[in-house]
Design a protein around this motif. Structure first.
Motif, PDB file in Angstrom:
ATOM      1  N   SER A   1       1.034  -1.252  -0.093  1.00 25.93           N
ATOM      2  CA  SER A   1      -0.165   0.018   0.046  1.00 25.93           C
ATOM      3  C   SER A   1       0.987   1.210  -0.012  1.00 25.93           C
ATOM      4  O   SER A   1       1.944   1.234   0.532  1.00 25.93           O
ATOM      5  N   GLU A   2       0.214   2.307  -0.206  1.00 27.14           N
ATOM      6  CA  GLU A   2       0.891   3.615  -0.311  1.00 27.14           C
ATOM      7  C   GLU A   2       1.454   4.068   1.059  1.00 27.14           C
ATOM      8  O   GLU A   2       2.549   4.622   1.300  1.00 27.14           O
ATOM      9  N   VAL A   3       0.687   3.835   1.977  1.00 25.78           N
ATOM     10  CA  VAL A   3       1.000   3.839   3.398  1.00 25.78           C
ATOM     11  C   VAL A   3       2.259   3.288   3.764  1.00 25.78           C
ATOM     12  O   VAL A   3       3.238   3.763   4.234  1.00 25.78           O
TER      13      VAL A   3
ATOM     14  N   THR B   1       5.364   4.704   2.239  1.00 32.31           N
ATOM     15  CA  THR B   1       5.605   5.833   2.595  1.00 32.31           C
ATOM     16  C   THR B   1       6.400   5.693   4.068  1.00 32.31           C
ATOM     17  O   THR B   1       7.145   6.300   4.344  1.00 32.31           O
ATOM     18  N   LEU B   2       5.820   4.990   4.959  1.00 31.84           N
ATOM     19  CA  LEU B   2       6.546   4.311   6.293  1.00 31.84           C
ATOM     20  C   LEU B   2       7.881   3.904   6.003  1.00 31.84           C
ATOM     21  O   LEU B   2       8.856   4.110   6.849  1.00 31.84           O
ATOM     22  N   LYS B   3       7.853   3.224   4.786  1.00 29.60           N
ATOM     23  CA  LYS B   3       9.356   2.267   4.731  1.00 29.60           C
ATOM     24  C   LYS B   3      10.153   3.516   4.373  1.00 29.60           C
ATOM     25  O   LYS B   3      11.519   3.582   4.703  1.00 29.60           O
ATOM     26  N   ARG B   4       9.724   4.366   3.518  1.00 29.54           N
ATOM     27  CA  ARG B   4      10.507   5.672   2.835  1.00 29.54           C
ATOM     28  C   ARG B   4      11.092   6.308   4.277  1.00 29.54           C
ATOM     29  O   ARG B   4      12.395   6.777   4.243  1.00 29.54           O
ATOM     30  N   ILE B   5      10.302   6.795   4.948  1.00 26.71           N
ATOM     31  CA  ILE B   5      10.487   7.564   6.111  1.00 26.71           C
ATOM     32  C   ILE B   5      11.593   6.746   7.052  1.00 26.71           C
ATOM     33  O   ILE B   5      12.596   7.421   7.670  1.00 26.71           O
ATOM     34  N   ALA B   6      11.299   5.601   7.423  1.00 30.51           N
ATOM     35  CA  ALA B   6      12.222   4.607   8.110  1.00 30.51           C
ATOM     36  C   ALA B   6      13.573   4.598   7.725  1.00 30.51           C
ATOM     37  O   ALA B   6      14.528   4.349   8.397  1.00 30.51           O
ATOM     38  N   SER B   7      13.652   4.592   6.497  1.00 34.02           N
ATOM     39  CA  SER B   7      15.097   4.415   5.885  1.00 34.02           C
ATOM     40  C   SER B   7      15.810   5.845   5.857  1.00 34.02           C
ATOM     41  O   SER B   7      17.087   5.704   5.696  1.00 34.02           O
ATOM     42  N   HIS B   8      15.242   6.769   6.203  1.00 33.66           N
ATOM     43  CA  HIS B   8      15.925   8.170   6.691  1.00 33.66           C
ATOM     44  C   HIS B   8      17.165   7.881   7.760  1.00 33.66           C
ATOM     45  O   HIS B   8      16.811   7.369   8.657  1.00 33.66           O
ATOM     46  N   LYS B   9      18.407   8.489   7.729  1.00 34.01           N
ATOM     47  CA  LYS B   9      19.429   8.459   8.589  1.00 34.01           C
ATOM     48  C   LYS B   9      18.947   9.040   9.877  1.00 34.01           C
ATOM     49  O   LYS B   9      18.338   9.971   9.796  1.00 34.01           O
ATOM     50  N   GLY B  10      19.217   8.169  10.800  1.00 36.21           N
ATOM     51  CA  GLY B  10      18.950   8.853  12.128  1.00 36.21           C
ATOM     52  C   GLY B  10      17.399   8.301  12.585  1.00 36.21           C
ATOM     53  O   GLY B  10      16.987   8.528  13.829  1.00 36.21           O
TER      54      GLY B  10
END
Length: 97
Positions: A2-4, A7-16
């Protein structure tokens, strides 16, 4: 997927980024990457803080609304994005970000 979830995976992949919690309007976590204890703590306390911040914004200007809240401490930076019936809470290490 899903799009959600994307999005959550994309955010979680950010450094920190140390954790993500999605909370419904009742302050109940519906998605999380944290353990149960931390999830409950963040969901409860940040929901309350966001509600108070929203109230302050409306008191200052009834035509305005809270769109984003950022709280930074020595250990964490907590970013809150309210959206309709949900809150997106992202916890990150400000040193790593």
């Amino acid at each position: 997927m899903s799009e959600v979830e994307d999005t959550l995976k994309r955010i979680a992949s950010h450094k920190g980024v140390e954790g993500i919690v999605v909370v419904n309007k009742d302050g109940i976590a519906i998605r999380t990457t944290l353990d149960q204890s931390l999830t409950t703590q963040y969901a409860s306390l940040i929901s309350s803080l966001a509600a108070q911040a929203s109230h302050v914004v409306r008191e200052l200007d009834p035509q305005n609304g809270l769109t984003f809240l950022r709280v930074r401490s020595k250990k964490h930076e907590i970013m809150v994005a309210p959206e309709n019936d949900y809150l997106l809470i992202v916890i990150q290490n400000p040193v790593d970000a």
